[in-house]
Scaffold this motif. Structure first.
Motif, short mmCIF file in Angstrom:
data_model
loop_
_atom_site.label_atom_id
_atom_site.label_comp_id
_atom_site.label_asym_id
_atom_site.label_seq_id
_atom_site.Cartn_x
_atom_site.Cartn_y
_atom_site.Cartn_z
N GLU A 46 9.59 -1.69 -10.60
CA GLU A 46 8.25 -2.27 -10.72
C GLU A 46 7.41 -1.92 -9.51
N LEU A 47 6.11 -1.91 -9.72
CA LEU A 47 5.19 -1.65 -8.62
C LEU A 47 5.17 -2.84 -7.67
N VAL A 48 5.27 -2.54 -6.39
CA VAL A 48 5.07 -3.56 -5.36
C VAL A 48 3.63 -3.46 -4.87
N ALA A 49 3.25 -2.28 -4.40
CA ALA A 49 1.89 -2.05 -3.93
C ALA A 49 1.66 -0.56 -3.78
N ASP A 50 0.41 -0.16 -3.96
CA ASP A 50 0.07 1.22 -3.65
C ASP A 50 -1.31 1.27 -3.00
N ILE A 51 -1.61 2.42 -2.43
CA ILE A 51 -2.87 2.57 -1.70
C ILE A 51 -3.33 4.02 -1.79
N THR A 52 -4.61 4.21 -2.02
CA THR A 52 -5.15 5.55 -2.11
C THR A 52 -5.47 6.08 -0.71
N SER A 53 -5.77 7.36 -0.64
CA SER A 53 -6.14 7.95 0.65
C SER A 53 -7.44 7.33 1.17
N GLY A 54 -8.23 6.79 0.27
CA GLY A 54 -9.48 6.13 0.68
C GLY A 54 -9.30 4.69 1.09
N GLY A 55 -8.07 4.17 0.93
CA GLY A 55 -7.78 2.81 1.39
C GLY A 55 -7.82 1.73 0.33
N THR A 56 -8.02 2.11 -0.92
CA THR A 56 -8.02 1.10 -1.98
C THR A 56 -6.57 0.74 -2.32
N SER A 57 -6.26 -0.55 -2.25
CA SER A 57 -4.89 -0.99 -2.48
C SER A 57 -4.78 -1.82 -3.76
N ASN A 58 -3.55 -1.88 -4.23
CA ASN A 58 -3.24 -2.58 -5.48
C ASN A 58 -1.87 -3.21 -5.30
N TYR A 59 -1.72 -4.47 -5.74
CA TYR A 59 -0.47 -5.19 -5.54
C TYR A 59 0.08 -5.72 -6.85
N GLY A 60 1.40 -5.78 -6.92
CA GLY A 60 2.03 -6.49 -8.01
C GLY A 60 1.78 -7.99 -7.87
N ASP A 61 1.71 -8.68 -8.99
CA ASP A 61 1.35 -10.10 -8.97
C ASP A 61 2.32 -10.92 -8.12
N SER A 62 3.58 -10.57 -8.12
CA SER A 62 4.58 -11.40 -7.44
C SER A 62 4.51 -11.31 -5.92
N VAL A 63 3.79 -10.34 -5.39
CA VAL A 63 3.75 -10.17 -3.93
C VAL A 63 2.37 -10.40 -3.34
N LYS A 64 1.39 -10.64 -4.19
CA LYS A 64 0.02 -10.85 -3.69
C LYS A 64 -0.01 -12.03 -2.72
N GLY A 65 -0.68 -11.81 -1.60
CA GLY A 65 -0.79 -12.85 -0.58
C GLY A 65 0.36 -12.89 0.39
N ARG A 66 1.44 -12.16 0.11
CA ARG A 66 2.60 -12.16 1.01
C ARG A 66 2.83 -10.78 1.63
N THR A 68 1.49 -6.77 2.57
CA THR A 68 0.30 -5.99 2.89
C THR A 68 0.69 -4.53 3.03
N ILE A 69 0.00 -3.68 2.30
CA ILE A 69 0.25 -2.23 2.40
C ILE A 69 -0.84 -1.61 3.27
N SER A 70 -0.44 -0.65 4.07
CA SER A 70 -1.41 0.07 4.90
C SER A 70 -0.96 1.53 5.00
N ARG A 71 -1.84 2.33 5.53
CA ARG A 71 -1.56 3.77 5.51
C ARG A 71 -2.21 4.44 6.71
N ASP A 72 -1.51 5.39 7.27
CA ASP A 72 -2.04 6.25 8.33
C ASP A 72 -2.13 7.66 7.75
#
Length: 118
Positions: A46-66, A68-72
């Protein structure tokens, strides 16, 4: 080709925190989305979280608020900060990268195990 090297998994008590890292290397032009998926025993990945090169992130419902995805982008590295961990977060966590081509290609890491004890 893209190689993904994950680190940061381990054993933690419920309520604790872990930080996962995934670095991409190899011969590629552009990586668009990077993210984390997980698979617990007997369950589908299942998806936990993903993030585009532009910084748009998306989270699975079960982990929202707990979590945080980030990217360099300069380092082609994605991070997952996991707080308030629960036993149900126990799983193998897989890094994913989507290489931008005419037909986008999904690349996967080998997985890092996260175990949360109650």
């Amino acid at each position: 080709q893209v190689q993904l090297v994950e680190s940061g998994g381990g054993l933690v008590q419920a309520g604790g925190s872990l930080r996962l890292s995934c670095a991409a290397s190899g011969n590629f032009r552009v990586i668009n989305a990077m993210g984390w998926y997980r698979q617990a025993p007997g369950k589908q990945r299942e998806l936990v979280a993903d993030i585009t090169s532009g910084g748009t992130s998306n989270y699975g419902d079960s982990v929202k608020g707990r979590f945080t995805i980030s990217r360099d982008n300069a380092k082609n590295t994605v991070y997952l900060q996991m707080n308030s961990l629960k036993p149900e977060d126990t799983a193998v966590y897989y890094c994913n990268a989507v290489e931008e081509r005419l037909q986008p290609i999904d690349w996967w890491g080998q997985g890092t195990r996260v175990t949360v004890s109650s």
